[in-house]
Design a protein around this motif. Structure first.
Motif, PDB file in Angstrom:
ATOM      1  N   TRP A 167      27.649  43.297  -0.581  1.00 42.79           N
ATOM      2  CA  TRP A 167      28.662  42.286  -0.253  1.00 42.79           C
ATOM      3  C   TRP A 167      29.732  42.871   0.674  1.00 42.79           C
ATOM      4  CZ3 TRP A 167      27.632  37.451  -0.769  1.00 42.79           C
ATOM      5  CH2 TRP A 167      26.839  36.989  -1.815  1.00 42.79           C
ATOM      6  N   GLY A 168      30.030  44.162   0.501  1.00 43.17           N
ATOM      7  CA  GLY A 168      31.009  44.811   1.370  1.00 43.17           C
ATOM      8  C   GLY A 168      30.539  44.871   2.815  1.00 43.17           C
ATOM      9  N   ALA A 169      29.241  45.136   3.005  1.00 46.50           N
ATOM     10  CA  ALA A 169      28.688  45.153   4.362  1.00 46.50           C
ATOM     11  C   ALA A 169      28.785  43.768   4.995  1.00 46.50           C
ATOM     12  CB  ALA A 169      27.230  45.617   4.319  1.00 46.50           C
ATOM     13  N   LEU A 170      28.549  42.739   4.195  1.00 46.82           N
ATOM     14  CA  LEU A 170      28.633  41.369   4.714  1.00 46.82           C
ATOM     15  C   LEU A 170      30.082  41.005   5.053  1.00 46.82           C
ATOM     16  CD1 LEU A 170      27.162  38.725   5.357  1.00 46.82           C
ATOM     17  CD2 LEU A 170      27.553  38.027   2.977  1.00 46.82           C
ATOM     18  N   LEU A 171      31.018  41.377   4.200  1.00 42.24           N
ATOM     19  CA  LEU A 171      32.424  41.057   4.447  1.00 42.24           C
ATOM     20  C   LEU A 171      32.913  41.741   5.723  1.00 42.24           C
ATOM     21  CD1 LEU A 171      35.036  39.697   3.496  1.00 42.24           C
ATOM     22  CD2 LEU A 171      35.516  41.749   2.140  1.00 42.24           C
ATOM     23  N   TYR A 172      32.520  42.988   5.912  1.00 40.33           N
ATOM     24  CA  TYR A 172      32.931  43.708   7.112  1.00 40.33           C
ATOM     25  C   TYR A 172      32.350  43.053   8.363  1.00 40.33           C
ATOM     26  CZ  TYR A 172      33.684  47.503  10.432  1.00 40.33           C
ATOM     27  OH  TYR A 172      34.064  48.243  11.524  1.00 40.33           O
ATOM     28  N   ALA A 173      31.109  42.598   8.269  1.00 39.67           N
ATOM     29  CA  ALA A 173      30.483  41.908   9.406  1.00 39.67           C
ATOM     30  C   ALA A 173      31.222  40.615   9.734  1.00 39.67           C
ATOM     31  CB  ALA A 173      29.015  41.615   9.096  1.00 39.67           C
ATOM     32  N   CYS A 174      31.661  39.931   8.687  1.00 41.49           N
ATOM     33  CA  CYS A 174      32.416  38.691   8.902  1.00 41.49           C
ATOM     34  C   CYS A 174      33.744  38.971   9.594  1.00 41.49           C
ATOM     35  CB  CYS A 174      32.643  37.981   7.575  1.00 41.49           C
ATOM     36  SG  CYS A 174      31.134  37.282   6.857  1.00 41.49           S
ATOM     37  N   LEU A 175      34.347  40.109   9.297  1.00 37.27           N
ATOM     38  CA  LEU A 175      35.572  40.501   9.984  1.00 37.27           C
ATOM     39  C   LEU A 175      35.289  40.769  11.466  1.00 37.27           C
ATOM     40  CD1 LEU A 175      38.533  41.454  10.123  1.00 37.27           C
ATOM     41  CD2 LEU A 175      37.727  43.725   9.400  1.00 37.27           C
ATOM     42  N   HIS A 212      33.015  39.566  13.334  1.00 41.70           N
ATOM     43  CA  HIS A 212      32.588  38.400  14.107  1.00 41.70           C
ATOM     44  C   HIS A 212      33.324  37.113  13.712  1.00 41.70           C
ATOM     45  CE1 HIS A 212      29.402  40.708  16.044  1.00 41.70           C
ATOM     46  NE2 HIS A 212      29.163  41.245  14.870  1.00 41.70           N
ATOM     47  N   ARG A 213      34.439  37.269  13.003  1.00 41.53           N
ATOM     48  CA  ARG A 213      35.343  36.154  12.699  1.00 41.53           C
ATOM     49  C   ARG A 213      34.649  34.987  11.997  1.00 41.53           C
ATOM     50  NH1 ARG A 213      40.040  35.612  17.167  1.00 41.53           N
ATOM     51  NH2 ARG A 213      40.408  37.824  17.517  1.00 41.53           N
ATOM     52  N   ASN A 214      33.798  35.293  11.046  1.00 40.30           N
ATOM     53  CA  ASN A 214      33.122  34.248  10.277  1.00 40.30           C
ATOM     54  C   ASN A 214      33.879  34.047   8.971  1.00 40.30           C
ATOM     55  OD1 ASN A 214      31.256  32.866   8.459  1.00 40.30           O
ATOM     56  ND2 ASN A 214      29.736  33.186  10.065  1.00 40.30           N
ATOM     57  N   VAL A 215      34.675  32.976   8.931  1.00 41.29           N
ATOM     58  CA  VAL A 215      35.554  32.752   7.780  1.00 41.29           C
ATOM     59  C   VAL A 215      34.768  32.246   6.571  1.00 41.29           C
ATOM     60  CG1 VAL A 215      37.536  31.472   6.920  1.00 41.29           C
ATOM     61  CG2 VAL A 215      37.516  32.296   9.278  1.00 41.29           C
ATOM     62  N   ASP A 216      33.854  31.293   6.782  1.00 41.99           N
ATOM     63  CA  ASP A 216      33.169  30.635   5.653  1.00 41.99           C
ATOM     64  C   ASP A 216      32.387  31.638   4.801  1.00 41.99           C
ATOM     65  OD1 ASP A 216      34.212  28.240   6.488  1.00 41.99           O
ATOM     66  OD2 ASP A 216      32.432  27.672   7.648  1.00 41.99           O
ATOM     67  N   ILE A 217      31.530  32.424   5.443  1.00 39.56           N
ATOM     68  CA  ILE A 217      30.733  33.387   4.687  1.00 39.56           C
ATOM     69  C   ILE A 217      31.605  34.557   4.235  1.00 39.56           C
ATOM     70  CG2 ILE A 217      28.781  35.002   4.823  1.00 39.56           C
ATOM     71  CD1 ILE A 217      27.350  33.014   6.593  1.00 39.56           C
ATOM     72  N   GLY A 218      32.639  34.872   5.022  1.00 42.86           N
ATOM     73  CA  GLY A 218      33.576  35.921   4.620  1.00 42.86           C
ATOM     74  C   GLY A 218      34.252  35.595   3.304  1.00 42.86           C
ATOM     75  N   GLU A 219      34.609  34.309   3.117  1.00 43.14           N
ATOM     76  CA  GLU A 219      35.239  33.896   1.860  1.00 43.14           C
ATOM     77  C   GLU A 219      34.276  34.060   0.684  1.00 43.14           C
ATOM     78  OE1 GLU A 219      38.460  30.483   3.162  1.00 43.14           O
ATOM     79  OE2 GLU A 219      36.341  29.918   3.024  1.00 43.14           O
ATOM     80  N   ILE A 220      33.002  33.730   0.905  1.00 43.34           N
ATOM     81  CA  ILE A 220      32.003  33.877  -0.156  1.00 43.34           C
ATOM     82  C   ILE A 220      31.857  35.347  -0.549  1.00 43.34           C
ATOM     83  CG2 ILE A 220      29.554  33.620  -0.727  1.00 43.34           C
ATOM     84  CD1 ILE A 220      29.512  31.200   1.196  1.00 43.34           C
ATOM     85  N   ALA A 221      31.739  36.206   0.478  1.00 37.82           N
ATOM     86  CA  ALA A 221      31.586  37.642   0.218  1.00 37.82           C
ATOM     87  C   ALA A 221      32.808  38.204  -0.493  1.00 37.82           C
ATOM     88  CB  ALA A 221      31.344  38.386   1.530  1.00 37.82           C
ATOM     89  N   ALA A 222      33.984  37.781  -0.059  1.00 35.54           N
ATOM     90  CA  ALA A 222      35.221  38.277  -0.667  1.00 35.54           C
ATOM     91  C   ALA A 222      35.323  37.875  -2.131  1.00 35.54           C
ATOM     92  CB  ALA A 222      36.422  37.766   0.112  1.00 35.54           C
ATOM     93  N   GLU A 223      34.995  36.620  -2.438  1.00 34.62           N
ATOM     94  CA  GLU A 223      35.063  36.156  -3.823  1.00 34.62           C
ATOM     95  C   GLU A 223      34.131  36.967  -4.722  1.00 34.62           C
ATOM     96  OE1 GLU A 223      37.046  34.068  -5.367  1.00 34.62           O
ATOM     97  OE2 GLU A 223      38.161  33.765  -3.508  1.00 34.62           O
ATOM     98  N   LYS A 224      32.949  37.266  -4.218  1.00 32.96           N
ATOM     99  CA  LYS A 224      32.014  38.090  -4.998  1.00 32.96           C
ATOM    100  C   LYS A 224      32.592  39.487  -5.239  1.00 32.96           C
ATOM    101  CE  LYS A 224      28.360  35.445  -5.631  1.00 32.96           C
ATOM    102  NZ  LYS A 224      27.815  35.181  -7.000  1.00 32.96           N
ATOM    103  N   LEU A 225      33.201  40.033  -4.207  1.00 32.30           N
ATOM    104  CA  LEU A 225      33.783  41.372  -4.328  1.00 32.30           C
ATOM    105  C   LEU A 225      34.995  41.385  -5.250  1.00 32.30           C
ATOM    106  CD1 LEU A 225      33.399  42.501  -0.625  1.00 32.30           C
ATOM    107  CD2 LEU A 225      32.382  43.643  -2.597  1.00 32.30           C
ATOM    108  N   PHE A 226      35.763  40.305  -5.259  1.00 36.28           N
ATOM    109  CA  PHE A 226      36.908  40.230  -6.168  1.00 36.28           C
ATOM    110  C   PHE A 226      36.440  40.279  -7.622  1.00 36.28           C
ATOM    111  CE2 PHE A 226      39.458  37.582  -2.834  1.00 36.28           C
ATOM    112  CZ  PHE A 226      39.604  38.731  -2.066  1.00 36.28           C
ATOM    113  N   GLU A 227      35.240  39.729  -7.887  1.00 37.28           N
ATOM    114  CA  GLU A 227      34.672  39.761  -9.237  1.00 37.28           C
ATOM    115  C   GLU A 227      34.131  41.156  -9.562  1.00 37.28           C
ATOM    116  OE1 GLU A 227      31.673  36.796  -9.544  1.00 37.28           O
ATOM    117  OE2 GLU A 227      32.977  35.148  -8.909  1.00 37.28           O
ATOM    118  N   LEU A 228      33.441  41.744  -8.584  1.00 40.15           N
ATOM    119  CA  LEU A 228      32.784  43.037  -8.815  1.00 40.15           C
ATOM    120  C   LEU A 228      33.763  44.198  -8.797  1.00 40.15           C
ATOM    121  CD1 LEU A 228      29.655  42.458  -6.535  1.00 40.15           C
ATOM    122  CD2 LEU A 228      29.643  42.592  -9.030  1.00 40.15           C
ATOM    123  N   GLU A 229      34.761  44.119  -7.920  1.00 37.92           N
ATOM    124  CA  GLU A 229      35.740  45.199  -7.780  1.00 37.92           C
ATOM    125  C   GLU A 229      37.151  44.619  -7.785  1.00 37.92           C
ATOM    126  OE1 GLU A 229      33.420  48.410  -4.976  1.00 37.92           O
ATOM    127  OE2 GLU A 229      34.426  46.756  -3.953  1.00 37.92           O
TER     128      GLU A 229
END
Length: 375
Positions: A311-319, A321-338
């Motif tokens: 999920w961290g790799a996906l969140l960084y990719a969203c940063l 390439h400015r992808n907010v929608d999938i970035g929010e999904i990745a971030a929420e998962k990471l907030f749960e995991l870490e």
């Protein structure tokens, strides 16, 4: 269970056999049965039992055996003392290991290597280098495994060069484990010419050798050539090889090569992907701007729950390439995991900031404050 005998000889044979076969629990059980039967262990019994204690990490049993050693009059026996050093080091009490070591009047290569290996195993590199230097002065030969481990643990190039010089003088440069470690040392310090020279001149190579040189070139296009040479040489790549190769393709932007290698890993070499492989594939697509494909790896391909690295790799990719929608999904998962990892919150804040969503930036910042993460 066992035939009684007044002497320790038949018992020693059994204890030794169990210890050498790695049947440590049986060796220790037999030792305690010897005590029950009134059979006194001797200088051959104690080292085997101590080896078993070290193998299982049973320091309390090892300490009891140590007391028995003293009571039995073997407290000055070199073989027993060597075994005690090794046992304490393996059980994690390096201080007691050194105390026993210092009591050995006539040390041999086993004594020195037991102490050296103990320091290396516990990451006490200053002490390990000191022992290494003393060994050289006393003209004892350090164990190749200890040298290899010490080399890979060093943070400075200077002691590595000194060890390499000694290896050369002794003619051990082409010991496989030492050569592999030296390749890693020089690669990690940016001395690729030296790493390549060593690799080229190695009389034999194993999968570790190839993995070392591939990892050394993980940011260079030559990495693909080394992989091809590895296959041509008949060395079968392993899971680590493909982590390095997929990571290299991600950083070099070689999407098609990464896809080909991933398919080869699963098809030709029958290697089931683990978390690191999936993280590499997410990184491969994500860095190339293929965010949907990266997300699909997680939700459509993975056979188990994705972890923080994925999920961290996906969140960084969203940063990137400015992808907010999938970035929010990745971030929420990471907030749960870490939940206590500030970096994940900061990455999401940067994503929002890059697209001008300042209210969301403030919202995430308040989340950090509520969780006690805002420094």
């Amino acid at each position: 269970m066992y035939k009684r005998d007044a002497s320790a000889f038949p018992w020693n044979s059994l204890v030794s056999g169990y210890a050498e076969l790695g049947l440590y629990e049986d060796a220790i059980a037999l030792y305690f049965q010897m005590e029950e039967e009134g059979v006194e262990p001797d200088m051959y019994t104690f080292p085997r039992v101590l080896k078993a204690c070290g193998g299982l990490g049973l320091i309390q049993v090892g300490e009891e055996v140590h007391r028995h050693v003293v009571r039995s009059g073997f407290a000055n026996d070199g073989f027993v003392l060597n075994a005690l050093v090794d046992m304490y080091a393996k059980c994690g009490d390096i201080v007691k290991a050194r105390k026993v070591f210092d009591k050995i009047t006539f040390r041999d290569s086993v004594s020195w290597n037991a102490m050296l290996t103990g320091y290396v195993r516990h990451g006490l590199l200053v002490e390990a280098l000191d022992i290494f230097g003393q060994m050289l002065q006393e003209e004892y030969e350090p164990d190749s495994v200890a040298i290899s481990t010490m080399l890979t643990s060093l943070s400075s190039l200077k002691p590595a060069l000194q060890i390499h010089a000694w290896v050369l003088r002794q003619g051990f440069e082409w010991n496989l484990s030492i050569a592999n470690s030296l390749i890693g040392v020089y690669s990690n310090r940016g001395k690729l010419d030296r790493a390549r020279w060593l690799f080229k001149h190695m009389p034999e190579r194993d999968v570790v050798s190839w993995n070392s040189i591939i990892s050394a070139h993980s940011r260079l296009p030559e990495v693909l050539t080394f992989f091809e040479q590895m296959e041509d040489a008949g060395t079968v790549p392993d899971s680590i090889t493909f982590v390095s190769m997929l990571s290299a393709c991600a950083h070099l932007g070689l999407v098609k090569d990464g896809q080909r290698l991933y398919s080869m890993m699963r098809g030709k070499y029958r290697i089931n992907p683990v978390m690191e492989h999936y993280a590499c594939m997410v990184n491969l697509y994500g860095r190339a701007g293929l965010i949907k494909e990266a997300y699909a790896v997680i939700v459509e391909t993975m056979e188990f729950e994705a972890g923080p690295t994925v999920w961290g790799a996906l969140l960084y990719a969203c940063l990137l390439h400015r992808n907010v929608d999938i970035g929010e999904i990745a971030a929420e998962k990471l907030f749960e995991l870490e939940p206590d990892n500030e970096l994940n919150f900061e990455l999401l804040m940067n994503i929002y900031s890059n697209v001008g969503r300042l209210e969301d930036v403030e919202r995430v910042r308040m989340m950090m404050v509520e969780r006690g993460l805002d420094s």
